[in-house]
Every structure is written in structure tokens, then in C-alpha cells.
Enzyme design. Structure first.
Site, mmCIF file in Angstrom:
data_model
loop_
_atom_site.group_PDB
_atom_site.id
_atom_site.type_symbol
_atom_site.label_atom_id
_atom_site.label_comp_id
_atom_site.label_asym_id
_atom_site.label_seq_id
_atom_site.Cartn_x
_atom_site.Cartn_y
_atom_site.Cartn_z
ATOM 1 N N LYS A 207 31.268 37.016 -14.551
ATOM 2 C CA LYS A 207 31.849 36.703 -13.168
ATOM 3 C C LYS A 207 32.342 35.495 -12.487
ATOM 4 O O LYS A 207 32.049 34.854 -12.373
ATOM 5 C CB LYS A 207 30.463 37.307 -12.529
ATOM 6 N N ARG A 241 24.743 43.644 -19.646
ATOM 7 C CA ARG A 241 25.839 44.405 -19.827
ATOM 8 C C ARG A 241 27.293 43.293 -19.992
ATOM 9 O O ARG A 241 27.453 42.669 -18.935
ATOM 10 C CB ARG A 241 26.209 44.554 -18.172
#
Length: 266
Positions: A207, A241
Site C-alpha cells: 500500500k 491479507r
């Protein structure tokens, strides 16, 4: 939890697995690398992403999920969707987790679908705003307090709709309506979310908050991903995740071995 994006525009791997053959090859790769769960999504929720029509989402997910279930009967399947009809079709094909980034707010029928399938768990994620606008100057007076209040309200809603607490996971939503500073604050205080006594799911993989430190590309963020994942696990997060299952498996296996040897030698 290994990520399988069958989307055109996901921030990390959009378009790579949009066709059935490529999606199945990636599923096989994730499973062979040691994924405990496959999380399949057909609608990108990156910053600025446009919603995918329900029929398109179904056209993408159903063939992939059908083939995965035929080839690998034992791997638990999570479906990343906000839409009740997509969730219901996936559940009928064996999905056992619904990963709803809207926390049951987007589709009023989602809670009813989950209520009628008591074997299915749900991930309730915090997001300020919608994917199209969530990064337009996100602001909090009390970051941790506001997210915990959101979780409390969403858990109560789920229970009223017939979804028992033992079926609920919580995800504070790293990168969803948060600045880089907010994301680092969340990671530093993940233990605050254990007050609900429910399992936590975290998605930090590749991210952009990582790039706020070094302007790295998506492909260059594995180191930061592993660092954030380690902190998450140390603070009690149950599910990571991730895109890079093999790297995470290896990373935590080495740490576990070192820890066991250290205990034995001491």
C-alpha cells in the site's frame, strides 16, 4: 490470506488475472505457496475506483470460483464484495467468508443474506467515505476512538440482523480514508481494537503509505509490507491479507525457528 484480484484496475495487479486461465494459475501459485485462505475480488476499491456493475462482478467471479472449487475443495474462500447477490452466488458455490469493505452499509440486503447462511463469516472493514472519494482529505478528531465507535455500531447492527459475534472479523481499513500518518498510527496501536474481543484482519500489502517514506513503486514495497505485517502479528492480528504469500510464509517461518532455537538454548 492470499489476494486474487480479477479486476482491471486494482492498484497492485489490476488486469493481470482478469481472464480465467491467468486467475487459476495465480490461485494455484498462492495455494502452493501456503495460503490459508483465498480472497477473491472482482471490483477494485483503490482510491478513485469506479463501481463495477453487479452483472460484471458476477461474470468475473463465478467461473473462477467454480473452477477453484473443482480443483481445490479444501481451501477456504473469501469473497471481497459489497453486493448481496454476488455474495449469495459465491456462498452457493462454497465461499465461507464475505469480505465487505462497506461493513454491511453499501447493500441493505447483505446482512439478510449473511443471516440466512450461518456457516458464513463476515469481515467488517472501516472506511471513511467511498472508494471514489475516500482519500479526499480524510480527517479524524480521534482516529482510534472513531474507528472503535464505528466497530461497536456495526457489530451491534450485525447482531440485530442475526449475525452472531462468533462470525465477525474486524478490519481497521489501512489506506481506506486514511492519510499515511493515520495508517502508521493505526499500526502502532492495533491492540486498541482488541477491546471488541473479535479477530482482526489487516491488509497492508504494497500500500501507498509505505511509499510515503521512500517514493517506492508498488513492486518495491515488500520490505515495508513485511515490517508492517510483523507489527500486526505482534499486536495480535489473526489474518494478514497479502499478495506475496511465499515471502510472508518464509519470513514468519524463519522468525518462528529463531524463537524456538532461542528458547531451547536458553
Amino acid at each position: 490470506m492470499g489476494i486474487l484480484n480479477i479486476t482491471e484496475d486494482s492498484f497492485s495487479d489490476g488486469g493481470k488475472f482478469i481472464n480465467l486461465k491467468d486467475a487459476l494459475l495465480q490461485a494455484e501459485k498462492l495455494i502452493s505457496e501456503g495460503a490459508d485462505i483465498l480472497d477473491i475480488g472482482a471490483e477494485s476499491t483503490r482510491q478513485g475506483a469506479e463501481p463495477v456493475p453487479e452483472d460484471i462482478e458476477l461474470q468475473r467471479i463465478i467461473p473462477v470460483l467454480t473452477e477453484i472449487r473443482n480443483k481445490w475443495q479444501d481451501i477456504p474462500i473469501s469473497i471481497d464484495t459489497r453486493k448481496s447477490k454476488v455474495a449469495e452466488a459465491a456462498i452457493d458455490l462454497g465461499a465461507r467468508i464475505i469480505n465487505d469493505v462497506s461493513a454491511l452499509r453499501f447493500d441493505p440486503e447483505m446482512a439478510d443474506i449473511l443471516s440466512s447462511h450461518p456457516q458464513v463469516k463476515v469481515i467488517l472493514m472501516h472506511m471513511q467515505g467511498e472508494p471514489q472519494n475516500m482519500q479526499n482529505n480524510p480527517h479524524y478528531e480521534d482516529l482510534l476512538g472513531e474507528i472503535n465507535a464505528f466497530f461497536e455500531e456495526r457489530i451491534a447492527y450485525a447482531e440485530v440482523k442475526g449475525i452472531s459475534r462468533d462470525r465477525i472479523y474486524l478490519d481497521p481499513g489501512i489506506g481506506f480514508g486514511k492519510t499515511a500518518e493515520h495508517n502508521f498510527q493505526l499500526l502502532a496501536h492495533l491492540e486498541e481494537f482488541k477491546i471488541h474481543q473479535l479477530p482482526l484482519v489487516i491488509g497492508v500489502s504494497r500500500k501507498s503509505f509505505i511509499a510515503s517514506l521512500d517514493n517506492s513503486s508498488v513492486e518495491q514495497r515488500l520490505g515495508g509490507t513485511l515490517a508492517a505485517g510483523l507489527v500486526a502479528v505482534l499486536k495480535g492480528v489473526e489474518i494478514l491479507r497479502v499478495h506475496n504469500v511465499q515471502a510472508h510464509r518464509q519470513f514468519f517461518q524463519v522468525l518462528k525457528e529463531i524463537n524456538e532455537v532461542s528458547e531451547w538454548t536458553s
